[in-house]
Design a protein around this motif. Sequence first.
Motif, PDB file in Angstrom:
ATOM      1  N   GLU A  55      66.912  21.239 -46.988  1.00  0.00           N
ATOM      2  CA  GLU A  55      67.438  20.888 -45.666  1.00  0.00           C
ATOM      3  C   GLU A  55      68.965  20.996 -45.643  1.00  0.00           C
ATOM      4  OE1 GLU A  55      66.018  20.301 -42.832  1.00  0.00           O
ATOM      5  OE2 GLU A  55      63.946  19.944 -43.391  1.00  0.00           O
ATOM      6  N   ALA A  56      69.606  20.490 -46.681  1.00  0.00           N
ATOM      7  CA  ALA A  56      71.068  20.528 -46.730  1.00  0.00           C
ATOM      8  C   ALA A  56      71.577  21.965 -46.827  1.00  0.00           C
ATOM      9  CB  ALA A  56      71.580  19.697 -47.901  1.00  0.00           C
ATOM     10  N   VAL A  57      70.908  22.786 -47.631  1.00  0.00           N
ATOM     11  CA  VAL A  57      71.321  24.181 -47.786  1.00  0.00           C
ATOM     12  C   VAL A  57      71.208  24.927 -46.455  1.00  0.00           C
ATOM     13  CG1 VAL A  57      70.651  26.397 -48.849  1.00  0.00           C
ATOM     14  CG2 VAL A  57      70.862  24.339 -50.262  1.00  0.00           C
ATOM     15  N   PHE A  58      70.157  24.648 -45.698  1.00  0.00           N
ATOM     16  CA  PHE A  58      69.915  25.385 -44.461  1.00  0.00           C
ATOM     17  C   PHE A  58      70.530  24.746 -43.224  1.00  0.00           C
ATOM     18  CE2 PHE A  58      65.930  26.538 -46.918  1.00  0.00           C
ATOM     19  CZ  PHE A  58      66.482  27.713 -47.402  1.00  0.00           C
ATOM     20  N   ARG A  59      71.123  23.583 -43.357  1.00  0.00           N
ATOM     21  CA  ARG A  59      71.618  22.833 -42.191  1.00  0.00           C
ATOM     22  C   ARG A  59      72.555  23.650 -41.306  1.00  0.00           C
ATOM     23  NH1 ARG A  59      73.102  18.152 -44.445  1.00  0.00           N
ATOM     24  NH2 ARG A  59      70.998  17.421 -44.084  1.00  0.00           N
ATOM     25  N   ARG A  60      73.538  24.314 -41.895  1.00  0.00           N
ATOM     26  CA  ARG A  60      74.503  25.070 -41.080  1.00  0.00           C
ATOM     27  C   ARG A  60      73.816  26.209 -40.329  1.00  0.00           C
ATOM     28  NH1 ARG A  60      78.031  24.395 -45.891  1.00  0.00           N
ATOM     29  NH2 ARG A  60      79.420  22.683 -45.376  1.00  0.00           N
ATOM     30  N   ARG A  61      72.873  26.833 -40.987  1.00  0.00           N
ATOM     31  CA  ARG A  61      72.169  27.935 -40.340  1.00  0.00           C
ATOM     32  C   ARG A  61      71.274  27.422 -39.210  1.00  0.00           C
ATOM     33  NH1 ARG A  61      71.229  31.008 -45.999  1.00  0.00           N
ATOM     34  NH2 ARG A  61      73.262  31.971 -46.069  1.00  0.00           N
ATOM     35  N   ILE A  62      70.664  26.277 -39.427  1.00  0.00           N
ATOM     36  CA  ILE A  62      69.850  25.673 -38.371  1.00  0.00           C
ATOM     37  C   ILE A  62      70.758  25.285 -37.200  1.00  0.00           C
ATOM     38  CG2 ILE A  62      68.355  23.716 -37.778  1.00  0.00           C
ATOM     39  CD1 ILE A  62      66.987  25.832 -39.563  1.00  0.00           C
ATOM     40  N   ASP A  63      71.961  24.804 -37.515  1.00  0.00           N
ATOM     41  CA  ASP A  63      72.937  24.487 -36.459  1.00  0.00           C
ATOM     42  C   ASP A  63      73.204  25.713 -35.588  1.00  0.00           C
ATOM     43  OD1 ASP A  63      73.207  21.905 -37.438  1.00  0.00           O
ATOM     44  OD2 ASP A  63      75.148  22.271 -38.404  1.00  0.00           O
ATOM     45  N   THR A  64      73.357  26.871 -36.206  1.00  0.00           N
ATOM     46  CA  THR A  64      73.614  28.105 -35.471  1.00  0.00           C
ATOM     47  C   THR A  64      72.447  28.445 -34.548  1.00  0.00           C
ATOM     48  OG1 THR A  64      75.003  28.935 -37.266  1.00  0.00           O
ATOM     49  CG2 THR A  64      74.127  30.572 -35.736  1.00  0.00           C
ATOM     50  N   LEU A  65      71.224  28.284 -35.052  1.00  0.00           N
ATOM     51  CA  LEU A  65      70.045  28.584 -34.233  1.00  0.00           C
ATOM     52  C   LEU A  65      69.887  27.599 -33.073  1.00  0.00           C
ATOM     53  CD1 LEU A  65      67.531  29.533 -37.043  1.00  0.00           C
ATOM     54  CD2 LEU A  65      68.566  31.075 -35.370  1.00  0.00           C
ATOM     55  N   THR A  66      70.190  26.333 -33.312  1.00  0.00           N
ATOM     56  CA  THR A  66      70.085  25.355 -32.216  1.00  0.00           C
ATOM     57  C   THR A  66      71.170  25.612 -31.174  1.00  0.00           C
ATOM     58  OG1 THR A  66      71.335  23.666 -33.428  1.00  0.00           O
ATOM     59  CG2 THR A  66      68.940  23.595 -33.631  1.00  0.00           C
ATOM     60  N   ALA A  67      72.348  25.996 -31.620  1.00  0.00           N
ATOM     61  CA  ALA A  67      73.423  26.327 -30.669  1.00  0.00           C
ATOM     62  C   ALA A  67      73.052  27.563 -29.857  1.00  0.00           C
ATOM     63  CB  ALA A  67      74.738  26.549 -31.414  1.00  0.00           C
ATOM     64  N   ARG A  68      72.415  28.528 -30.495  1.00  0.00           N
ATOM     65  CA  ARG A  68      71.997  29.738 -29.779  1.00  0.00           C
ATOM     66  C   ARG A  68      70.974  29.392 -28.692  1.00  0.00           C
ATOM     67  NH1 ARG A  68      73.486  33.465 -27.176  1.00  0.00           N
ATOM     68  NH2 ARG A  68      72.181  35.282 -27.021  1.00  0.00           N
ATOM     69  N   ALA A  69      70.048  28.499 -28.992  1.00  0.00           N
ATOM     70  CA  ALA A  69      69.065  28.069 -27.995  1.00  0.00           C
ATOM     71  C   ALA A  69      69.771  27.420 -26.806  1.00  0.00           C
ATOM     72  CB  ALA A  69      68.051  27.101 -28.608  1.00  0.00           C
ATOM     73  N   ALA A  70      70.755  26.597 -27.085  1.00  0.00           N
ATOM     74  CA  ALA A  70      71.510  25.950 -26.004  1.00  0.00           C
ATOM     75  C   ALA A  70      72.248  26.988 -25.163  1.00  0.00           C
ATOM     76  CB  ALA A  70      72.489  24.931 -26.581  1.00  0.00           C
ATOM     77  N   ASP A  71      72.810  28.007 -25.814  1.00  0.00           N
ATOM     78  CA  ASP A  71      73.501  29.076 -25.084  1.00  0.00           C
ATOM     79  C   ASP A  71      72.553  29.833 -24.162  1.00  0.00           C
ATOM     80  OD1 ASP A  71      75.836  28.432 -26.430  1.00  0.00           O
ATOM     81  OD2 ASP A  71      75.687  30.097 -27.853  1.00  0.00           O
ATOM     82  N   LEU A  72      71.302  29.974 -24.593  1.00  0.00           N
ATOM     83  CA  LEU A  72      70.317  30.736 -23.819  1.00  0.00           C
ATOM     84  C   LEU A  72      69.601  29.906 -22.751  1.00  0.00           C
ATOM     85  CD1 LEU A  72      68.779  32.746 -26.793  1.00  0.00           C
ATOM     86  CD2 LEU A  72      70.077  33.715 -24.864  1.00  0.00           C
ATOM     87  N   ALA A  73      69.842  28.620 -22.727  1.00  0.00           N
ATOM     88  CA  ALA A  73      69.116  27.717 -21.822  1.00  0.00           C
ATOM     89  C   ALA A  73      69.256  28.086 -20.354  1.00  0.00           C
ATOM     90  CB  ALA A  73      69.556  26.277 -22.050  1.00  0.00           C
ATOM     91  N   ASP A  74      70.375  28.648 -19.968  1.00  0.00           N
ATOM     92  CA  ASP A  74      70.607  29.001 -18.561  1.00  0.00           C
ATOM     93  C   ASP A  74      70.505  30.511 -18.310  1.00  0.00           C
ATOM     94  OD1 ASP A  74      71.018  26.346 -17.764  1.00  0.00           O
ATOM     95  OD2 ASP A  74      73.109  26.434 -18.436  1.00  0.00           O
TER      96      ASP A  74
END
Length: 183
Positions: A55-74
């Motif tokens: 989880e710790a190793v992948f956290r930053r990458r997961i952050d990027t994917l969650t931010a991308r979802a937020a960018d695509l929300a609209d």
Amino acid sequence: MRADARRNYELLLAVAAEAIAAEGAGASLEQIARTAGVGSGTVRRHFPTRHSLLEAVFRRRIDTLTARAADLADHPDPRAALLEWLAAVTSFASTVRGLAEALNRDHTAGPGEPHDHCATARLTEAGAPLVSRAAPTLTPGVTITDLLALVTGIALATEHHTDPAAEATRLLSLTIAGVSPAR
């Protein structure tokens, strides 16, 4: 966290990321400790379970994917937004060794088994609004949990392929044709 403990934590993360990239999610914790120049107790103190290390190793990458979802929300085309995000998740999961296994572990661990559900929970939370907006274009009953399970399966199936990203993209296209036929 004390300065030396913080240094050990960051060093362990860097060494673990390299080991997981080379060997997958089953990389030896003892070897990670040796390479980092710390004892196995230090690894366990920072990361009580293998899953917490993943989880710790992948956290930053997961952050990027969650931010991308937020960018695509609209995004004006909800189906296109969902498919773009799923493609990003699939590409990431299929090219970063160990991530698909970590996501799969989130789905298969028993209810009393101690581990975090961070990656799957965060991706589920990030993708749910995209699925909700795209629902009219999806096969009835399709959920974000279904889609993440499919992405995880695709990543696991292509992990040892000669070109995992291309094969994962091909399989995702086949999957999309089943869950959201173009209209």
